[in-house]
Design a protein around this motif. Structure first.
Motif, PDB file in Angstrom:
ATOM      1  N   PRO A  13      20.963  21.725   9.123  1.00 14.56           N
ATOM      2  CA  PRO A  13      20.788  22.221   7.798  1.00 14.56           C
ATOM      3  C   PRO A  13      20.374  23.730   7.880  1.00 14.56           C
ATOM      4  N   ALA A  14      20.156  24.497   6.720  1.00 13.67           N
ATOM      5  CA  ALA A  14      19.996  25.748   6.688  1.00 13.67           C
ATOM      6  C   ALA A  14      18.622  26.077   7.518  1.00 13.67           C
ATOM      7  N   ALA A  15      17.450  25.167   7.556  1.00 14.79           N
ATOM      8  CA  ALA A  15      16.616  25.435   8.182  1.00 14.79           C
ATOM      9  C   ALA A  15      16.174  24.072   9.339  1.00 14.79           C
ATOM     10  N   ALA A  16      15.843  24.312  10.207  1.00 17.00           N
ATOM     11  CA  ALA A  16      15.781  23.033  11.406  1.00 17.00           C
ATOM     12  C   ALA A  16      14.449  22.977  12.179  1.00 17.00           C
ATOM     13  N   THR A  17      14.156  22.036  12.656  1.00 22.36           N
ATOM     14  CA  THR A  17      13.108  21.758  13.673  1.00 22.36           C
ATOM     15  C   THR A  17      13.436  22.013  15.035  1.00 22.36           C
ATOM     16  N   LEU A  18      12.668  22.500  15.427  1.00 20.84           N
ATOM     17  CA  LEU A  18      12.534  22.951  17.184  1.00 20.84           C
ATOM     18  C   LEU A  18      11.770  21.995  17.869  1.00 20.84           C
ATOM     19  N   GLU A  19      12.195  21.243  18.693  1.00 22.91           N
ATOM     20  CA  GLU A  19      11.491  20.014  19.344  1.00 22.91           C
ATOM     21  C   GLU A  19      11.806  20.152  20.930  1.00 22.91           C
ATOM     22  N   LEU A  20      10.650  20.197  21.699  1.00 18.38           N
ATOM     23  CA  LEU A  20      10.528  20.289  22.941  1.00 18.38           C
ATOM     24  C   LEU A  20       9.935  19.046  23.502  1.00 18.38           C
ATOM     25  N   SER A  21      10.377  18.478  24.420  1.00 24.02           N
ATOM     26  CA  SER A  21       9.705  17.268  24.753  1.00 24.02           C
ATOM     27  C   SER A  21       9.622  16.955  26.383  1.00 24.02           C
ATOM     28  N   GLY A  22       8.616  17.085  27.041  1.00 26.31           N
ATOM     29  CA  GLY A  22       8.555  16.693  28.494  1.00 26.31           C
ATOM     30  C   GLY A  22       9.336  17.828  29.390  1.00 26.31           C
ATOM     31  N   ILE A  23       9.375  18.922  28.696  1.00 25.34           N
ATOM     32  CA  ILE A  23      10.020  19.925  29.553  1.00 25.34           C
ATOM     33  C   ILE A  23       9.456  20.642  30.870  1.00 25.34           C
ATOM     34  N   ARG A  24      10.199  20.424  31.998  1.00 19.27           N
ATOM     35  CA  ARG A  24       9.887  20.810  33.308  1.00 19.27           C
ATOM     36  C   ARG A  24      10.944  21.824  33.664  1.00 19.27           C
ATOM     37  N   ALA A  25      10.604  22.989  34.223  1.00 21.21           N
ATOM     38  CA  ALA A  25      11.319  24.144  34.651  1.00 21.21           C
ATOM     39  C   ALA A  25      10.680  25.063  35.691  1.00 21.21           C
ATOM     40  N   GLY A  26      11.486  25.663  36.359  1.00 21.34           N
ATOM     41  CA  GLY A  26      11.061  26.669  37.664  1.00 21.34           C
ATOM     42  C   GLY A  26      12.229  27.378  38.096  1.00 21.34           C
ATOM     43  N   TYR A  27      11.712  27.964  39.324  1.00 23.29           N
ATOM     44  CA  TYR A  27      12.790  28.857  39.727  1.00 23.29           C
ATOM     45  C   TYR A  27      12.682  28.570  41.524  1.00 23.29           C
ATOM     46  N   GLY A  28      13.926  27.775  41.580  1.00 21.92           N
ATOM     47  CA  GLY A  28      13.957  27.475  42.848  1.00 21.92           C
ATOM     48  C   GLY A  28      12.888  26.158  43.445  1.00 21.92           C
ATOM     49  N   ASP A  29      11.953  26.415  44.298  1.00 20.57           N
ATOM     50  CA  ASP A  29      10.937  25.546  44.633  1.00 20.57           C
ATOM     51  C   ASP A  29       9.757  25.545  43.987  1.00 20.57           C
ATOM     52  N   PHE A  30       9.681  26.802  42.999  1.00 13.98           N
ATOM     53  CA  PHE A  30       8.424  27.125  42.209  1.00 13.98           C
ATOM     54  C   PHE A  30       8.585  26.498  41.027  1.00 13.98           C
ATOM     55  N   GLN A  31       7.628  25.509  40.508  1.00 12.13           N
ATOM     56  CA  GLN A  31       7.520  24.975  39.322  1.00 12.13           C
ATOM     57  C   GLN A  31       6.650  25.558  38.334  1.00 12.13           C
ATOM     58  N   ALA A  32       7.296  26.093  37.138  1.00 13.62           N
ATOM     59  CA  ALA A  32       6.649  27.039  36.290  1.00 13.62           C
ATOM     60  C   ALA A  32       6.138  26.065  34.952  1.00 13.62           C
ATOM     61  N   LEU A  33       7.034  25.047  34.652  1.00 15.84           N
ATOM     62  CA  LEU A  33       6.617  24.148  33.534  1.00 15.84           C
ATOM     63  C   LEU A  33       6.361  22.770  33.951  1.00 15.84           C
TER      64      LEU A  33
END
Length: 251
Positions: A13-33
């Motif tokens: 649609p012209a406007a939409a909802t952004l939804e994040l669920s259980g996001i994990r992220a990092g850089y190599g061995d470093f966990q940031a989220l």
């Protein structure tokens, strides 16, 4: 354009909802989220606040596709953003103003704006959107032929926001827009953010300046060491004793 983007453009649609669920992220061995949940509804202005190293910039990098999450789901308008390349996001209506502006210093203000309208669908609207940016930022109109690298910090931030607006976004991601700016310029930048959102643009802003950001957003999330520590309306967070003590310097 990928099949995922083509499908999203035809169905979103012209406007939409952004939804994040259980996001994990990092850089190599470093966990940031660590399991971040976040939602931004159409027309909302939402803030993510927290100290340096909390994971705020990492969060925006995940949303804009510059960093792939290791777990969790990321959807915009019901479509999976992890299947979309970063350069395809403007076609979906998402624009990212990165930390430290990241302008092309040896290009003029107007040339930087033209870069923001590189997508085929945006090129046809270049003059119209450039004029809108100049109406929002009259200083840029005065400096349209000046090299971006010679602008003041505040002017560079205006140019970076203007460049993002050239793609005609429905969702604007702002990463630390007050960083390195004088207090009076910070106030001007946030006043412009308020004006942009009052025109109907959905805004997600990550920021260390908690007092300022709570004045321009509807809701906010507090991010600490990669986890959501608190969330609520801007008024509720501003009145929370722990937030006032830790982030606003008040008791």
């Amino acid at each position: 354009m990928s099949a995922a983007v083509a499908a999203a453009r035809s169905a979103a649609p012209a406007a939409a909802t952004l939804e994040l669920s259980g996001i994990r992220a990092g850089y190599g061995d470093f966990q940031a989220l660590f399991g971040v949940d976040l939602r931004v509804a159409p027309g909302e202005a939402v803030g993510v606040v927290g100290p340096n190293g909390a994971g705020k910039t990492t969060l925006l990098r995940v949303i804009s596709g510059l960093l792939r999450p290791t777990a969790g789901t990321l959807r915009y308008g019901g479509h999976d953003l992890t299947a979309v390349a970063p350069h395809e996001l403007p076609a979906l209506g998402i624009a990212h103003v990165p930390e430290n502006r990241r302008l092309f210093p040896h290009l003029t203000v107007e040339e930087n704006l033209r870069v923001g309208a590189y997508a085929r669908t945006a090129r046809a609207h270049f003059a119209e959107r450039r004029d809108r940016v100049f109406s929002l930022f009259p200083r840029l109109a005065e400096r349209r032929h000046q090299l971006a690298g010679t602008l003041s910090g505040g002017e560079q931030q205006m140019c970076a926001i203007g460049r993002a607006l050239m793609s005609g976004p429905r969702l604007l991601l702002l990463d630390e827009p007050s960083a390195g700016l004088a207090p009076i310029v910070v106030q001007q930048v946030f006043a412009l953010v308020r004006r942009i959102r009052e025109e109907g643009l959905t805004v997600l802003i990550v920021e260390q300046n908690v007092a300022q950001v709570l004045r321009v957003v509807d809701r906010a999330y507090v991010l600490e060491t990669g986890r959501i520590a608190a969330a609520g309306s801007s008024a509720a967070l501003a009145a929370d004793p722990a937030i006032r003590r830790s982030y606003l310097g008040m008791h």
